[in-house]
Scaffold this motif. Structure first.
Motif: not given
Length: 188
Positions: A140-150
């Motif tokens: 999920f961290s990788a997904y959120a990163s791919a959505k340009d989140c910190n």
């Protein structure tokens, strides 16, 4: 049938097969479907066909990570698992990455076991700060990163951090690992 199910889930050209296996409501409201989903997630005979397919479709460059495309043009990148972790890793991958590849939550016909985490109006947007509590492999961290989140990935298990989460953070921008557990109680 487990191998065919995985192929139908991850291969976009097989929507007809996907509709055959899945019903148009999520598993939280359908105990029978949740039971069937549990069976296919633990089907050992599907491990090799699953990874053969995932390797051929999402690791074409033979990297030490898989690359899953998102609609925003970014990619989710997660490390390739070790041989002994393939079964649990498959469950996490199917549970946390697959829904976003199949346009959940826009297409609410996909049942799931644990994820996805975006539902009931909770959506990630560019620049959001995300706390992944119990990050495990960091999918999920990788997904959120791919959505340009910190992303702040909390994971107290050193072995999990060393084997996977640190690799996930290395290949995805904006992930900060914290080796703490998070709870509403103080304690060890």
């Amino acid at each position: 049938p487990g191998g065919d199910l995985y192929k139908s889930l991850f291969y976009k050209g097989k929507e007809k097969d996907l509709n055959y296996y899945m019903h148009s409501c999520d598993t939280r409201k359908n105990p029978l479907l949740r039971y069937i989903l549990g069976i296919y997630l633990t089907d050992s005979s599907a491990l090799n066909p699953f990874y053969e397919f995932i390797d051929s479709e999402y690791n074409k460059e033979n990297n030490d990570y898989y690359t899953f495309p998102l609609k925003n043009g970014n990619n989710i990148k997660v490390p390739v698992p070790s041989e002994e972790d393939r079964k649990i890793y498959r469950t996490e991958l199917t549970d946390l990455i697959l829904p976003y590849m199949l346009n959940y939550p826009e297409d609410k016909t996909l049942p799931f076991h644990e994820g996805p985490y975006e539902y009931n109006g909770v959506l990630l947007h560019k620049g959001d700060t995300v706390f992944d509590l119990g990050a495990n492999f960091g999918m999920f961290s990788a997904y959120a990163s791919a959505k340009d989140c910190n992303v702040y990935a909390f994971e107290p298990t050193k072995e999990t951090i060393d084997r996977y989460l640190s690799k996930t953070a290395l290949i995805n921008p904006n992930i900060t690992i914290s080796d703490y557990a998070v709870s509403d109680d103080d304690g060890f």
